[in-house]
Design a protein around this motif. Sequence first.
Motif, PDB file in Angstrom:
ATOM      1  N   ILE A  10       0.851  -1.191   0.000  1.00 38.34           N
ATOM      2  CA  ILE A  10       0.000   0.000   0.000  1.00 38.34           C
ATOM      3  C   ILE A  10       0.888   1.243   0.000  1.00 38.34           C
ATOM      4  O   ILE A  10       1.841   1.344   0.768  1.00 38.34           O
ATOM      5  CB  ILE A  10      -0.934   0.018   1.221  1.00 38.34           C
ATOM      6  CG1 ILE A  10      -1.957  -1.115   1.099  1.00 38.34           C
ATOM      7  CG2 ILE A  10      -1.655   1.356   1.346  1.00 38.34           C
ATOM      8  CD1 ILE A  10      -2.921  -1.189   2.246  1.00 38.34           C
ATOM      9  N   VAL A  11       0.566   2.166  -0.875  1.00 37.54           N
ATOM     10  CA  VAL A  11       1.321   3.404  -1.017  1.00 37.54           C
ATOM     11  C   VAL A  11       0.445   4.573  -0.576  1.00 37.54           C
ATOM     12  O   VAL A  11      -0.707   4.702  -1.025  1.00 37.54           O
ATOM     13  CB  VAL A  11       1.776   3.614  -2.476  1.00 37.54           C
ATOM     14  CG1 VAL A  11       2.473   4.967  -2.627  1.00 37.54           C
ATOM     15  CG2 VAL A  11       2.683   2.484  -2.917  1.00 37.54           C
ATOM     16  N   LEU A  12       0.965   5.408   0.322  1.00 36.95           N
ATOM     17  CA  LEU A  12       0.278   6.627   0.738  1.00 36.95           C
ATOM     18  C   LEU A  12       0.914   7.817   0.037  1.00 36.95           C
ATOM     19  O   LEU A  12       2.142   7.932   0.016  1.00 36.95           O
ATOM     20  CB  LEU A  12       0.379   6.824   2.254  1.00 36.95           C
ATOM     21  CG  LEU A  12      -0.047   5.666   3.157  1.00 36.95           C
ATOM     22  CD1 LEU A  12       0.108   6.076   4.623  1.00 36.95           C
ATOM     23  CD2 LEU A  12      -1.467   5.240   2.872  1.00 36.95           C
ATOM     24  N   GLY A  49      -5.388  12.219 -10.245  1.00 35.84           N
ATOM     25  CA  GLY A  49      -5.429  11.673  -8.890  1.00 35.84           C
ATOM     26  C   GLY A  49      -6.675  12.108  -8.138  1.00 35.84           C
ATOM     27  O   GLY A  49      -7.290  11.313  -7.410  1.00 35.84           O
ATOM     28  N   ILE A  50      -7.070  13.356  -8.324  1.00 38.86           N
ATOM     29  CA  ILE A  50      -8.267  13.865  -7.652  1.00 38.86           C
ATOM     30  C   ILE A  50      -9.515  13.164  -8.180  1.00 38.86           C
ATOM     31  O   ILE A  50     -10.412  12.791  -7.405  1.00 38.86           O
ATOM     32  CB  ILE A  50      -8.366  15.388  -7.831  1.00 38.86           C
ATOM     33  CG1 ILE A  50      -7.219  16.073  -7.078  1.00 38.86           C
ATOM     34  CG2 ILE A  50      -9.714  15.910  -7.346  1.00 38.86           C
ATOM     35  CD1 ILE A  50      -7.078  17.553  -7.378  1.00 38.86           C
ATOM     36  N   TRP A 108      -4.974  13.355   0.653  1.00 37.66           N
ATOM     37  CA  TRP A 108      -4.129  12.167   0.774  1.00 37.66           C
ATOM     38  C   TRP A 108      -4.912  10.940   0.336  1.00 37.66           C
ATOM     39  O   TRP A 108      -6.098  10.811   0.628  1.00 37.66           O
ATOM     40  CB  TRP A 108      -3.659  11.980   2.220  1.00 37.66           C
ATOM     41  CG  TRP A 108      -2.421  12.755   2.539  1.00 37.66           C
ATOM     42  CD1 TRP A 108      -2.343  14.041   2.951  1.00 37.66           C
ATOM     43  CD2 TRP A 108      -1.073  12.288   2.442  1.00 37.66           C
ATOM     44  NE1 TRP A 108      -1.034  14.416   3.116  1.00 37.66           N
ATOM     45  CE2 TRP A 108      -0.229  13.352   2.823  1.00 37.66           C
ATOM     46  CE3 TRP A 108      -0.494  11.066   2.084  1.00 37.66           C
ATOM     47  CZ2 TRP A 108       1.161  13.247   2.852  1.00 37.66           C
ATOM     48  CZ3 TRP A 108       0.888  10.950   2.120  1.00 37.66           C
ATOM     49  CH2 TRP A 108       1.698  12.026   2.493  1.00 37.66           C
ATOM     50  N   ILE A 109      -4.233  10.053  -0.390  1.00 38.91           N
ATOM     51  CA  ILE A 109      -4.857   8.803  -0.809  1.00 38.91           C
ATOM     52  C   ILE A 109      -3.957   7.628  -0.458  1.00 38.91           C
ATOM     53  O   ILE A 109      -2.752   7.787  -0.238  1.00 38.91           O
ATOM     54  CB  ILE A 109      -5.151   8.775  -2.325  1.00 38.91           C
ATOM     55  CG1 ILE A 109      -3.834   8.848  -3.132  1.00 38.91           C
ATOM     56  CG2 ILE A 109      -6.103   9.885  -2.719  1.00 38.91           C
ATOM     57  CD1 ILE A 109      -4.025   8.616  -4.631  1.00 38.91           C
ATOM     58  N   ILE A 112      -7.722   3.085  -2.699  1.00 36.92           N
ATOM     59  CA  ILE A 112      -8.517   2.274  -1.780  1.00 36.92           C
ATOM     60  C   ILE A 112      -8.944   3.056  -0.535  1.00 36.92           C
ATOM     61  O   ILE A 112      -9.807   2.598   0.218  1.00 36.92           O
ATOM     62  CB  ILE A 112      -7.743   1.013  -1.341  1.00 36.92           C
ATOM     63  CG1 ILE A 112      -6.455   1.414  -0.598  1.00 36.92           C
ATOM     64  CG2 ILE A 112      -7.450   0.116  -2.535  1.00 36.92           C
ATOM     65  CD1 ILE A 112      -5.810   0.275   0.157  1.00 36.92           C
ATOM     66  N   SER A 113      -8.360   4.226  -0.312  1.00 41.22           N
ATOM     67  CA  SER A 113      -8.744   5.054   0.827  1.00 41.22           C
ATOM     68  C   SER A 113      -8.321   6.485   0.537  1.00 41.22           C
ATOM     69  O   SER A 113      -7.385   6.714  -0.246  1.00 41.22           O
ATOM     70  CB  SER A 113      -8.091   4.550   2.124  1.00 41.22           C
ATOM     71  OG  SER A 113      -8.572   5.250   3.252  1.00 41.22           O
TER      72      SER A 113
END
Length: 262
Positions: free
Chosen positions: A123-125, A133-134, A170-171, A179-180
Motif C-alpha cells: 500500500i502506497v500513501l 489523482g483527484i 491524501w490517498i 482504496i482510501s
Amino acid sequence: MTGLLSAYDEQLRGEAELRGAADVRTIGPVVVGVFPGGTGFASYRDLAGLGERRIRSLVGEVRAHFAGSPEVGTAEWKTRGHDIAPGLDAALRDAGFVPEEAESVMLGEAVALSVDVPIPDGIVLREVRDADGIRAMERMQAEVFGQGDGDARAAHMIARIAAGDDVVLWIAEAEGQVISAGRLEPVPGTDFAGIWGGATVGEWRGLGVYRALTAKRAQAALARGLRLLHSDSTEFSRPILERAGMRKVTTTTPYVWARADG
C-alpha cells in the motif's frame, strides 16, 4: 475536554462556518449565507439566554430569508447537542427543517495523531494535487458513499486547488487503485484544521489504512502551525478517530429545509 469544546465554539462557529459563502448577513445571533450551488447555511456561536418564543421567531425569520432568496434550493441549520436552546427542535420541524442523522463532533491535538501507523505491504500513501489523482479519489469516495460518480466534486476540488486553496488531499493505493482517501481543510485565522472526506474500500477496512491517512493529515496540520483537529464523524469513522487520539465532545445534527417547488 472543556477547553477543546470552548475553542471549537469560539473559533469554528458563526462566521467561520460561512467562509466561501455569498450574501452573508446576520439575523439576530444567527449568521446566514449561500454557498455555490444554491445551498443556504445558518450558523451561530450559541443561543444562550433566548427563550422558546424568541427561538421560534428566529427560526421563522431565517426560513423566510431563505425562502425569499430564489437562488436557494436547500438550506441547513446546524445544531449542536450541548447547546441550550429551548424548543429549537420543534421550531425547526414546524418551519419545514427536517433532521438528518446526528454525527459526533471529534476534536483532538494534532500532535497526538501525528504518529507512524503500520500498514500492509504494497500500500502506497501519497498526497495528490493532480487532476487524474483527484478524479480517482472522488470516484472511489462516491462509490463507497453511494453518491453518484464523483465527477462534479472532482471538478470543484480541481478548481479549488487551481485557485490556490490550501486543501490537502491524501490517498492510499494498492496495485495502482485508490482504496482510501481523506482531506485536510485548514481553517484560516484559527488553531484548527478539519479532517474530512474519509472513505475506505470495504475489503481494506480494519487494516490501519484510514488511521495512517489521518496521521499524514495531522502532520500536514502541524507543518502549517495548526495544533487542533476537528471532524464531524459518522459511526464508521468515530471509533477510528477515537483510537487515533481524538475525543467526542458533542454531537451535531443538520436540519435541512428544501424549497417545495425546487
